[in-house]
Write a protein that holds these residues in place. Structure first.
Motif, PDB file in Angstrom:
ATOM      1  N   ALA A  18       0.688  -1.319   0.097  1.00 46.50           N
ATOM      2  CA  ALA A  18      -0.086  -0.053   0.169  1.00 46.50           C
ATOM      3  C   ALA A  18       0.916   1.260  -0.082  1.00 46.50           C
ATOM      4  O   ALA A  18       0.592   2.068  -0.632  1.00 46.50           O
ATOM      5  N   CYS A  19       2.086   1.369   0.949  1.00 45.17           N
ATOM      6  CA  CYS A  19       3.033   2.585   0.775  1.00 45.17           C
ATOM      7  C   CYS A  19       3.435   2.592  -0.441  1.00 45.17           C
ATOM      8  O   CYS A  19       3.558   3.844  -1.062  1.00 45.17           O
ATOM      9  N   SER A  20       3.773   1.613  -1.140  1.00 45.88           N
ATOM     10  CA  SER A  20       4.558   1.714  -2.538  1.00 45.88           C
ATOM     11  C   SER A  20       3.523   1.988  -3.664  1.00 45.88           C
ATOM     12  O   SER A  20       3.924   3.050  -4.407  1.00 45.88           O
ATOM     13  N   ALA A  21       2.308   1.747  -3.585  1.00 43.21           N
ATOM     14  CA  ALA A  21       1.367   2.264  -4.433  1.00 43.21           C
ATOM     15  C   ALA A  21       0.934   3.791  -4.406  1.00 43.21           C
ATOM     16  O   ALA A  21       0.982   4.496  -5.139  1.00 43.21           O
ATOM     17  N   GLU A  22       0.957   4.053  -3.038  1.00 47.17           N
ATOM     18  CA  GLU A  22       0.649   5.312  -2.594  1.00 47.17           C
ATOM     19  C   GLU A  22       1.934   6.400  -3.333  1.00 47.17           C
ATOM     20  O   GLU A  22       1.628   7.390  -3.894  1.00 47.17           O
ATOM     21  N   ARG A  23       3.158   5.877  -3.278  1.00 43.55           N
ATOM     22  CA  ARG A  23       4.314   6.670  -3.710  1.00 43.55           C
ATOM     23  C   ARG A  23       4.336   6.763  -5.387  1.00 43.55           C
ATOM     24  O   ARG A  23       4.528   7.817  -5.723  1.00 43.55           O
ATOM     25  N   ILE A  24       3.766   5.702  -5.780  1.00 43.11           N
ATOM     26  CA  ILE A  24       3.525   5.508  -7.168  1.00 43.11           C
ATOM     27  C   ILE A  24       2.667   6.684  -7.743  1.00 43.11           C
ATOM     28  O   ILE A  24       2.716   7.333  -8.633  1.00 43.11           O
ATOM     29  N   VAL A  25       1.455   6.670  -7.152  1.00 42.74           N
ATOM     30  CA  VAL A  25       0.647   7.613  -7.439  1.00 42.74           C
ATOM     31  C   VAL A  25       1.190   9.173  -7.167  1.00 42.74           C
ATOM     32  O   VAL A  25       0.893  10.148  -8.091  1.00 42.74           O
ATOM     33  N   ASP A  26       1.674   9.466  -6.105  1.00 43.39           N
ATOM     34  CA  ASP A  26       2.415  10.654  -5.933  1.00 43.39           C
ATOM     35  C   ASP A  26       3.177  11.107  -6.862  1.00 43.39           C
ATOM     36  O   ASP A  26       3.280  12.133  -7.345  1.00 43.39           O
ATOM     37  N   ASN A  27       4.142  10.153  -7.154  1.00 44.68           N
ATOM     38  CA  ASN A  27       5.195  10.436  -8.370  1.00 44.68           C
ATOM     39  C   ASN A  27       4.632  10.574  -9.760  1.00 44.68           C
ATOM     40  O   ASN A  27       5.125  11.545 -10.416  1.00 44.68           O
ATOM     41  N   THR A  28       3.342   9.916  -9.902  1.00 49.36           N
ATOM     42  CA  THR A  28       2.936  10.197 -11.386  1.00 49.36           C
ATOM     43  C   THR A  28       2.299  11.486 -11.217  1.00 49.36           C
ATOM     44  O   THR A  28       2.213  12.206 -12.470  1.00 49.36           O
TER      45      THR A  28
END
Length: 60
Positions: free
Chosen positions: A19-29
């Motif tokens: 979940a943390c990784s997915a959140e970071r991916i969305v933030d970076n996108t």
């Protein structure tokens, strides 16, 4: 019973990390999209200055 607890803890840790990784991916996108939009707008403004005012205005 210890093996089940360990498996449960590892599964919970993997879900949390996922979940943390997915959140970071969305933030970076989102950040990348905003940067690209900002760059396109600034390029358009610079080209407009060049057309309207000449080369001197585009540099400022």
């Amino acid at each position: 019973m210890t093996l089940k607890k360990t498996a449960l803890l590892l599964t919970a840790a993997m879900i949390t990390l996922s979940a943390c990784s997915a959140e970071r991916i969305v933030d970076n996108t989102v950040d990348t999209g905003l940067f690209a939009t900002k760059t396109v707008v600034k390029t358009g403004v610079g080209a407009g200055k060049l057309v309207v005012r000449g080369v001197g205005a585009a540099v400022n």
